[in-house]
Design a protein around this motif. Structure first.
Motif, mmCIF file in Angstrom:
data_model
loop_
_atom_site.group_PDB
_atom_site.id
_atom_site.type_symbol
_atom_site.label_atom_id
_atom_site.label_comp_id
_atom_site.label_asym_id
_atom_site.label_seq_id
_atom_site.Cartn_x
_atom_site.Cartn_y
_atom_site.Cartn_z
ATOM 1 N N GLY A 1 -22.799 4.104 -33.762
ATOM 2 C CA GLY A 1 -23.955 4.087 -32.876
ATOM 3 C C GLY A 1 -25.101 4.927 -33.394
ATOM 4 N N SER A 2 -26.140 5.038 -32.565
ATOM 5 C CA SER A 2 -27.358 5.755 -32.944
ATOM 6 C C SER A 2 -27.807 6.700 -31.834
ATOM 7 C CB SER A 2 -28.492 4.763 -33.238
ATOM 8 O OG SER A 2 -28.172 3.903 -34.305
ATOM 9 N N LEU A 3 -28.494 7.727 -32.256
ATOM 10 C CA LEU A 3 -29.141 8.656 -31.332
ATOM 11 C C LEU A 3 -30.436 9.116 -31.970
ATOM 12 C CD1 LEU A 3 -26.321 11.077 -30.065
ATOM 13 C CD2 LEU A 3 -27.597 9.436 -28.676
ATOM 14 N N ARG A 4 -31.375 9.519 -31.136
ATOM 15 C CA ARG A 4 -32.595 10.146 -31.636
ATOM 16 C C ARG A 4 -32.773 11.497 -30.949
ATOM 17 N NH1 ARG A 4 -38.974 8.509 -31.192
ATOM 18 N NH2 ARG A 4 -38.636 9.269 -29.076
ATOM 19 N N LEU A 5 -32.795 12.522 -31.758
ATOM 20 C CA LEU A 5 -33.035 13.868 -31.261
ATOM 21 C C LEU A 5 -34.521 14.195 -31.352
ATOM 22 C CD1 LEU A 5 -30.093 15.818 -32.952
ATOM 23 C CD2 LEU A 5 -30.095 14.489 -30.833
ATOM 24 N N ASN B 1 -47.467 15.241 -35.156
ATOM 25 C CA ASN B 1 -48.195 16.506 -35.120
ATOM 26 C C ASN B 1 -49.035 16.652 -33.858
ATOM 27 O OD1 ASN B 1 -47.121 17.264 -37.589
ATOM 28 N ND2 ASN B 1 -48.812 16.416 -38.754
ATOM 29 N N ALA B 2 -49.535 15.552 -33.327
ATOM 30 C CA ALA B 2 -50.346 15.610 -32.115
ATOM 31 C C ALA B 2 -49.524 16.070 -30.913
ATOM 32 C CB ALA B 2 -50.966 14.247 -31.830
ATOM 33 N N LYS B 3 -48.231 15.791 -30.949
ATOM 34 C CA LYS B 3 -47.344 16.175 -29.853
ATOM 35 C C LYS B 3 -46.514 17.411 -30.181
ATOM 36 C CE LYS B 3 -46.795 11.493 -28.007
ATOM 37 N NZ LYS B 3 -45.824 10.419 -27.646
ATOM 38 N N ASN B 4 -46.723 17.976 -31.365
ATOM 39 C CA ASN B 4 -45.920 19.132 -31.788
ATOM 40 C C ASN B 4 -44.425 18.844 -31.687
ATOM 41 O OD1 ASN B 4 -48.296 20.532 -32.163
ATOM 42 N ND2 ASN B 4 -48.187 21.613 -30.220
ATOM 43 N N THR B 5 -44.044 17.657 -32.092
ATOM 44 C CA THR B 5 -42.659 17.215 -31.937
ATOM 45 C C THR B 5 -42.116 16.652 -33.238
ATOM 46 O OG1 THR B 5 -43.024 16.709 -29.592
ATOM 47 C CG2 THR B 5 -41.115 15.700 -30.642
ATOM 48 N N VAL B 6 -40.865 16.979 -33.501
ATOM 49 C CA VAL B 6 -40.149 16.467 -34.663
ATOM 50 C C VAL B 6 -38.946 15.672 -34.163
ATOM 51 C CG1 VAL B 6 -38.823 17.100 -36.701
ATOM 52 C CG2 VAL B 6 -40.871 18.369 -36.123
ATOM 53 N N TYR B 7 -38.639 14.599 -34.865
ATOM 54 C CA TYR B 7 -37.554 13.723 -34.456
ATOM 55 C C TYR B 7 -36.502 13.621 -35.552
ATOM 56 C CZ TYR B 7 -41.214 12.278 -31.212
ATOM 57 O OH TYR B 7 -42.205 12.269 -30.268
ATOM 58 N N LEU B 8 -35.270 13.407 -35.130
ATOM 59 C CA LEU B 8 -34.175 13.129 -36.055
ATOM 60 C C LEU B 8 -33.499 11.858 -35.558
ATOM 61 C CD1 LEU B 8 -32.424 14.018 -38.483
ATOM 62 C CD2 LEU B 8 -30.941 15.183 -36.838
ATOM 63 N N LYS B 9 -33.730 10.762 -36.261
ATOM 64 C CA LYS B 9 -33.092 9.493 -35.899
ATOM 65 C C LYS B 9 -31.801 9.380 -36.678
ATOM 66 C CE LYS B 9 -32.424 5.575 -33.985
ATOM 67 N NZ LYS B 9 -33.102 4.343 -34.416
ATOM 68 N N MET B 10 -30.710 9.217 -35.951
ATOM 69 C CA MET B 10 -29.385 9.188 -36.559
ATOM 70 C C MET B 10 -28.758 7.818 -36.331
ATOM 71 S SD MET B 10 -28.065 12.981 -35.431
ATOM 72 C CE MET B 10 -28.003 12.554 -33.699
ATOM 73 N N ASN B 11 -28.500 7.126 -37.406
ATOM 74 C CA ASN B 11 -27.867 5.810 -37.349
ATOM 75 C C ASN B 11 -26.480 5.869 -37.979
ATOM 76 O OD1 ASN B 11 -30.207 4.590 -36.207
ATOM 77 N ND2 ASN B 11 -31.092 4.348 -38.248
ATOM 78 N N SER B 12 -25.688 4.851 -37.696
ATOM 79 C CA SER B 12 -24.348 4.741 -38.283
ATOM 80 C C SER B 12 -23.576 6.045 -38.148
ATOM 81 C CB SER B 12 -24.454 4.339 -39.764
ATOM 82 O OG SER B 12 -25.158 3.120 -39.900
ATOM 83 N N GLY C 1 -25.801 13.769 -27.062
ATOM 84 C CA GLY C 1 -24.949 13.084 -26.118
ATOM 85 C C GLY C 1 -23.708 12.552 -26.785
ATOM 86 N N LEU C 2 -22.999 11.726 -26.056
ATOM 87 C CA LEU C 2 -21.766 11.116 -26.546
ATOM 88 C C LEU C 2 -22.071 9.688 -26.995
ATOM 89 C CD1 LEU C 2 -18.663 11.061 -26.878
ATOM 90 C CD2 LEU C 2 -18.538 10.324 -24.486
ATOM 91 N N VAL C 3 -21.635 9.367 -28.198
ATOM 92 C CA VAL C 3 -21.870 8.035 -28.739
ATOM 93 C C VAL C 3 -20.649 7.598 -29.539
ATOM 94 C CG1 VAL C 3 -22.983 8.922 -30.829
ATOM 95 C CG2 VAL C 3 -23.528 6.610 -30.018
ATOM 96 N N GLN C 4 -20.425 6.315 -29.588
ATOM 97 C CA GLN C 4 -19.303 5.799 -30.373
ATOM 98 C C GLN C 4 -19.674 5.748 -31.853
ATOM 99 O OE1 GLN C 4 -18.223 1.996 -28.620
ATOM 100 N NE2 GLN C 4 -16.676 2.987 -27.317
ATOM 101 N N ALA C 5 -18.687 5.796 -32.679
ATOM 102 C CA ALA C 5 -18.906 5.684 -34.119
ATOM 103 C C ALA C 5 -19.657 4.394 -34.423
ATOM 104 C CB ALA C 5 -17.576 5.705 -34.860
#
Length: 120
Positions: free
Chosen positions: A15-19, A70-81, A9-13
Motif C-alpha cells: 500500500g501507500s501513505l503520504r506523510l 515552500n508556499a505552505k512551509n510543508t514537506v511531503y514523503l510519499k511512500m509506495n509499495s 497509520g496502518l497500511v497493508q504491504a
C-alpha cells in the motif's frame, strides 16, 4: 520553530501513505525525513533542499518520493509499495544547508514523529 508531522497509520504491504510535515515558519534550506524502528537507531530516509534537490536512502529508492511546497512551509514523503520492514516512527527534521544531509546531527529541529505500521 515547530515541525508537525502527520499522515501515519496502518497500511497493508504494497500500500501507500503520504506523510506531511508542516513547519511553523519558512522552511529551512534542508528538510529531511528519518525513521526509527523499535530497538533500532534512527536512520535517514530522505531529504530535500530549498532548491528542490532530493536525496533518498537506497533502502527506499524507487518507492519513496520527497517533495515540498515552500508556499505552505510543508514537506511531503510519499511512500509506495510499503513493506513490513518500513514499519517505524517517521520524523521530519529541518536544518541549514550543510555538506552532509543524511545524519541526525545535520538537523537542528525535529518533529514529534508519526507512526507507520505496515502489516504483512
Amino acid at each position: 520553530v515547530q515541525l508537525q508531522a502527520s499522515g501515519g497509520g496502518l497500511v497493508q504491504a504494497g500500500g501507500s501513505l503520504r506523510l506531511s510535515c508542516a513547519a511553523s515558519r519558512r522552511t529551512f534550506s534542508n528538510m529531511g525525513w528519518f525513521r526509527q524502528a523499535p530497538g533500532k537507531e534512527r536512520e535517514f530516509v530522505g531529504s530535500i533542499r530549498w532548491s528542490g534537490s532530493t536525496y533518498v536512502a537506497d533502502s527506499v529508492k524507487g518507492r519513496f518520493t520527497i517533495s515540498r511546497d515552500n508556499a505552505k512551509n510543508t514537506v511531503y514523503l510519499k511512500m509506495n509499495s510499503l513493506k513490513p520492514e518500513d514499519t517505524a516512527v517517521y520524523y521530519c527534521a529541518a536544518g541549514p544547508l550543510r555538506s552532509t544531509w543524511d545524519r541526525v546531527r545535520d538537523y537542528d529541529y525535529w518533529g514529534q514523529g508519526t507512526l507507520v505500521t505496515v502489516s504483512s
